[in-house]
Structure formats: C-alpha cells, structure tokens
Scaffold this motif. Sequence first.
Motif, PDB file in Angstrom:
ATOM      1  N   SER A  14       0.821  -1.200   0.000  1.00  0.00           N
ATOM      2  CA  SER A  14       0.000   0.000   0.000  1.00  0.00           C
ATOM      3  C   SER A  14       0.856   1.251   0.000  1.00  0.00           C
ATOM      4  O   SER A  14       0.335   2.360  -0.125  1.00  0.00           O
ATOM      5  N   SER A  15       2.174   1.083   0.146  1.00  0.00           N
ATOM      6  CA  SER A  15       3.055   2.241   0.224  1.00  0.00           C
ATOM      7  C   SER A  15       3.627   2.629  -1.134  1.00  0.00           C
ATOM      8  O   SER A  15       4.375   3.579  -1.224  1.00  0.00           O
ATOM      9  N   TYR A  16       3.299   1.857  -2.163  1.00  0.00           N
ATOM     10  CA  TYR A  16       3.706   2.298  -3.492  1.00  0.00           C
ATOM     11  C   TYR A  16       2.569   2.105  -4.466  1.00  0.00           C
ATOM     12  O   TYR A  16       1.489   1.654  -4.097  1.00  0.00           O
ATOM     13  N   GLN A  17       2.784   2.445  -5.675  1.00  0.00           N
ATOM     14  CA  GLN A  17       1.710   2.786  -6.607  1.00  0.00           C
ATOM     15  C   GLN A  17       1.079   1.584  -7.301  1.00  0.00           C
ATOM     16  O   GLN A  17       1.700   0.960  -8.160  1.00  0.00           O
ATOM     17  N   PRO A  18      -0.156   1.244  -6.952  1.00  0.00           N
ATOM     18  CA  PRO A  18      -0.860   0.202  -7.713  1.00  0.00           C
ATOM     19  C   PRO A  18      -1.208   0.715  -9.106  1.00  0.00           C
ATOM     20  O   PRO A  18      -1.458   1.909  -9.297  1.00  0.00           O
ATOM     21  N   ILE A  19      -1.203  -0.165 -10.052  1.00  0.00           N
ATOM     22  CA  ILE A  19      -1.520   0.198 -11.436  1.00  0.00           C
ATOM     23  C   ILE A  19      -2.975  -0.162 -11.701  1.00  0.00           C
ATOM     24  O   ILE A  19      -3.344  -1.338 -11.671  1.00  0.00           O
ATOM     25  N   ASN A  20      -3.768   0.851 -11.957  1.00  0.00           N
ATOM     26  CA  ASN A  20      -5.209   0.653 -12.159  1.00  0.00           C
ATOM     27  C   ASN A  20      -5.676   1.037 -13.554  1.00  0.00           C
ATOM     28  O   ASN A  20      -6.824   0.765 -13.917  1.00  0.00           O
ATOM     29  N   ASP A  21      -4.815   1.688 -14.320  1.00  0.00           N
ATOM     30  CA  ASP A  21      -5.188   2.120 -15.658  1.00  0.00           C
ATOM     31  C   ASP A  21      -5.367   0.907 -16.569  1.00  0.00           C
ATOM     32  O   ASP A  21      -4.465   0.066 -16.700  1.00  0.00           O
ATOM     33  N   ASP A  22      -6.526   0.805 -17.198  1.00  0.00           N
ATOM     34  CA  ASP A  22      -6.840  -0.374 -18.016  1.00  0.00           C
ATOM     35  C   ASP A  22      -5.854  -0.563 -19.165  1.00  0.00           C
ATOM     36  O   ASP A  22      -5.460  -1.697 -19.478  1.00  0.00           O
ATOM     37  N   GLN A  23      -5.444   0.535 -19.796  1.00  0.00           N
ATOM     38  CA  GLN A  23      -4.507   0.425 -20.919  1.00  0.00           C
ATOM     39  C   GLN A  23      -3.143  -0.043 -20.443  1.00  0.00           C
ATOM     40  O   GLN A  23      -2.494  -0.880 -21.090  1.00  0.00           O
ATOM     41  N   GLU A  24      -2.687   0.459 -19.288  1.00  0.00           N
ATOM     42  CA  GLU A  24      -1.399   0.025 -18.755  1.00  0.00           C
ATOM     43  C   GLU A  24      -1.441  -1.451 -18.371  1.00  0.00           C
ATOM     44  O   GLU A  24      -0.480  -2.197 -18.621  1.00  0.00           O
ATOM     45  N   ILE A  25      -2.544  -1.883 -17.766  1.00  0.00           N
ATOM     46  CA  ILE A  25      -2.676  -3.302 -17.412  1.00  0.00           C
ATOM     47  C   ILE A  25      -2.686  -4.165 -18.670  1.00  0.00           C
ATOM     48  O   ILE A  25      -2.067  -5.235 -18.712  1.00  0.00           O
ATOM     49  N   PHE A  26      -3.352  -3.696 -19.707  1.00  0.00           N
ATOM     50  CA  PHE A  26      -3.367  -4.409 -20.987  1.00  0.00           C
ATOM     51  C   PHE A  26      -1.947  -4.563 -21.534  1.00  0.00           C
ATOM     52  O   PHE A  26      -1.536  -5.653 -21.974  1.00  0.00           O
ATOM     53  N   GLU A  27      -1.162  -3.475 -21.488  1.00  0.00           N
ATOM     54  CA  GLU A  27       0.208  -3.517 -21.980  1.00  0.00           C
ATOM     55  C   GLU A  27       1.075  -4.444 -21.116  1.00  0.00           C
ATOM     56  O   GLU A  27       1.943  -5.168 -21.632  1.00  0.00           O
ATOM     57  N   LEU A  28       0.847  -4.436 -19.807  1.00  0.00           N
ATOM     58  CA  LEU A  28       1.622  -5.288 -18.912  1.00  0.00           C
ATOM     59  C   LEU A  28       1.279  -6.763 -19.121  1.00  0.00           C
ATOM     60  O   LEU A  28       2.172  -7.629 -19.036  1.00  0.00           O
ATOM     61  N   ARG A  29       0.040  -7.051 -19.373  1.00  0.00           N
ATOM     62  CA  ARG A  29      -0.329  -8.436 -19.657  1.00  0.00           C
ATOM     63  C   ARG A  29       0.312  -8.912 -20.957  1.00  0.00           C
ATOM     64  O   ARG A  29       0.731 -10.068 -21.070  1.00  0.00           O
ATOM     65  N   LYS A  30       0.411  -8.016 -21.939  1.00  0.00           N
ATOM     66  CA  LYS A  30       1.125  -8.353 -23.174  1.00  0.00           C
ATOM     67  C   LYS A  30       2.606  -8.616 -22.880  1.00  0.00           C
ATOM     68  O   LYS A  30       3.220  -9.514 -23.472  1.00  0.00           O
ATOM     69  N   LEU A  31       3.158  -7.849 -21.938  1.00  0.00           N
ATOM     70  CA  LEU A  31       4.559  -8.040 -21.553  1.00  0.00           C
ATOM     71  C   LEU A  31       4.762  -9.402 -20.886  1.00  0.00           C
ATOM     72  O   LEU A  31       5.762 -10.084 -21.133  1.00  0.00           O
ATOM     73  N   LEU A  32       3.805  -9.810 -20.055  1.00  0.00           N
ATOM     74  CA  LEU A  32       3.862 -11.136 -19.446  1.00  0.00           C
ATOM     75  C   LEU A  32       3.870 -12.221 -20.525  1.00  0.00           C
ATOM     76  O   LEU A  32       4.692 -13.161 -20.474  1.00  0.00           O
ATOM     77  N   ILE A  33       2.981 -12.102 -21.489  1.00  0.00           N
ATOM     78  CA  ILE A  33       2.940 -13.075 -22.587  1.00  0.00           C
ATOM     79  C   ILE A  33       4.257 -13.063 -23.357  1.00  0.00           C
ATOM     80  O   ILE A  33       4.802 -14.124 -23.720  1.00  0.00           O
ATOM     81  N   HIS A  34       4.801 -11.883 -23.605  1.00  0.00           N
ATOM     82  CA  HIS A  34       6.061 -11.764 -24.341  1.00  0.00           C
ATOM     83  C   HIS A  34       7.187 -12.490 -23.601  1.00  0.00           C
ATOM     84  O   HIS A  34       7.992 -13.213 -24.221  1.00  0.00           O
ATOM     85  N   LYS A  35       7.245 -12.328 -22.288  1.00  0.00           N
ATOM     86  CA  LYS A  35       8.279 -12.999 -21.493  1.00  0.00           C
ATOM     87  C   LYS A  35       8.107 -14.523 -21.560  1.00  0.00           C
ATOM     88  O   LYS A  35       9.084 -15.266 -21.685  1.00  0.00           O
ATOM     89  N   LEU A  36       6.872 -14.986 -21.457  1.00  0.00           N
ATOM     90  CA  LEU A  36       6.617 -16.421 -21.527  1.00  0.00           C
ATOM     91  C   LEU A  36       6.941 -16.973 -22.914  1.00  0.00           C
ATOM     92  O   LEU A  36       7.480 -18.085 -23.041  1.00  0.00           O
ATOM     93  N   TYR A  37       6.640 -16.203 -23.936  1.00  0.00           N
ATOM     94  CA  TYR A  37       6.906 -16.645 -25.309  1.00  0.00           C
ATOM     95  C   TYR A  37       8.416 -16.747 -25.555  1.00  0.00           C
ATOM     96  O   TYR A  37       8.905 -17.748 -26.094  1.00  0.00           O
TER      97      TYR A  37
END
Length: 366
Positions: A14-37
């Motif tokens: 709770s002391s640092y910044q949660p990411i709530n922006d839908d577009q940023e979460i979308f980009e981060l999920r793509k990054l997760l897939i990229h790392k797995l790929y």
Amino acid sequence: MTLVATQPPKEYLSSYQPINDDQEIFELRKLLIHKLYNNLAVIYHNSRLPSDRFDFDFCNPNHIDRFYEAESYELKERTDDGGYKLFATLDNRDAIFRRVMDRAIEVIGSNSEYRFGEYLWRVHVAALKGDRTTTSSGFLFHFGAEFTFRNMPVFLIDTRWYFLKEQFITDMIINAQHIFRAYRAKPEILKFPWDKDQHAEERDYNRLYDAEVGYIVCDALIVDGVELCDILYYDRKAVYLCHVKAGFNSKVRELTNQVLISARRLKESVNSNNSSFLDRFYDKLANSGRNYNDLSLSKFKRLFKKDVNYILAVASTLSEDLPIEDNMDKYNSNIARFSLIQCSNEMTTSYFPLTVFQIPRYENLT
C-alpha cells in the motif's frame, strides 16, 4: 524479531503505486505473454540469452495453502462453446507450467506470439483434494514476477500490478540485509558446501545429510500437500527444520510459502495435541528407506517438544559465490527481498523463530 522497516511487510504494497489504468494493465499483460513466449527458447532450445530467461513464482494467489496442499491438479482449456475440456491431470504442482507450455505448442505451435498468448488466457488450473476442487483460477493469474515497464520496475504479485518506488526498494534492501546479518543460522547445521558441479539438483544436496547423525532428510515426503522441511537436524535442546533452495530470486517466494505452510501445520499439530500429521509423516519416513537414526514414533514426536526453529537456506546461482547481504546490487530480485521480509515477520509474530543461511558453494564463502 524487530524489522528495520517502519511498516509491517504486509502493508508495504500500500506504500507504493498500484496500477489501475486499463490500458497500462493491458500492456503489462502483453509483456507477461512476451516474457513467456521468449522463455520457450530456454525450455526447448537451452537458450542462455538473458532476454529469453523469465524467472517467476507460480501459485494460486487467493488460496496458497489449498494450492500447495492439493492432491492433484486438473488442467483445462476453454472450448469454443464456452465450456472447458480437460487435457491433463497432474499430481505435482511443479509440472503444471511445463505441461501447459507443451500443450500450447501442441495446439497452436510456436510461430505466433499473439496466438500463444490467446491460448494461455484460455487455460484454467484447478486444485483438488480427492474429487473436490479446493481452488481454481486462470493459468495466467498464477504468476508472480518482476518487469521493467516504461523504464520503471514493476511487481506482479497476487494478481495485482505495482510500480515500485525507489524508496521502497531501498527500504527492502536495508531490511533484507538486516535479516541476513542479524538472524543468521549457525553454520555448523548446514555444514556441507553446495558445489553445483557435483550436486546439480536440490535433492542431491539434501542427500548429503542422509547418513549424518542427528539429521533426517525429509524432502519430497509430502503429507496433505505439506513438505515439513528438506533437512531436519536436532540436538539435545532444539530441532531445526531447514528449507533449501538454489538462488536468491523469484523462487524465494515459493520457498517462503513452503516455510509458512509447514510452520502453520506444525504449530496446529503441536498446540492441539493432534499428532495425526506427524504420525503420517513418520510412517512415510519409516518406509522411505532413508536414515532416521532408528527413532521410534514416540521419540520422533518428542523432537517437537524441544525448541522448534526454522532455517531458510539459499545458495548463490551467480558465477561468483558472493555473500548476499553485501551484494544486494547483484542479487537484485525485489520479489526475493519482499518475500523474505514478509516471511520473517509472519514467522516471528505467529509461528516459530526463523533464521537464514547462505549455503556456501565451496569450502570458504568470502
């Protein structure tokens, strides 16, 4: 144990910044897939490129205990009509990731990162005890990892994304160093170095203690999904439950989960005078062919009337065997630091004393 931090570890997030922006979460999920790929090259072609390697923790974030204590795991893929089709049943949670990767390659091949990611979002993991599902979630919701996004460090932990502030990282380094320096286990307990050239796997290292007086090798002896410890050591006054892992990286989160689940189950057993867990563990041990110093069941259970201590032990996987507490810039896993601090706090407040130890790879760690 008093931690340096001014906030309890569970409140760190709770002391640092949660990411709530839908577009940023979308980009981060793509990054997760990229790392797995990219990691497919490591799995199937033994790539040693740092850009291909992906370190992560894999666990159901909502019900950690139920996930670890499951007797089997069902892997399902969503069908076009919205249902799910079973494609594998496993009894080892460590096999889930590789089985899903194998299935993804079997179904969609490895030529399209987009189709690879689309398939993974359709995979579901259910944990079972007997025929009863105890917890379930999408495959991709089981990952915990670190990323760099827009030149900022990011945590994925418990299905949430967070930007890490510089002060938070500094605080974690200070706390992790404090734990390694102030709560160091006695070196004579885990007395053998871990030469990875001679003992490549964790189980190989653990087996070094099998013929030693006062030691019992307990790894892979599972009761109700719980591994009591990897190596148990006892003397006249105390018993030490050692949990061992190679690397101070994201795998430390798995290690700390194992420590906490073991401590919780042992405390319940000791405090309630319900010895069924220890009874069943002893039965597995006695039939394992391992040395248990000819302890009878009653003498084995009396070990836990002594002072109970847990040891979290790791060995370096760097090219040099550098002390962790003096080289936090090289052991740069924030998930490892966070997990260590969280585990240390929870063990101290709720369960048993916890010390830490860096197993030297050679005779002298400098």
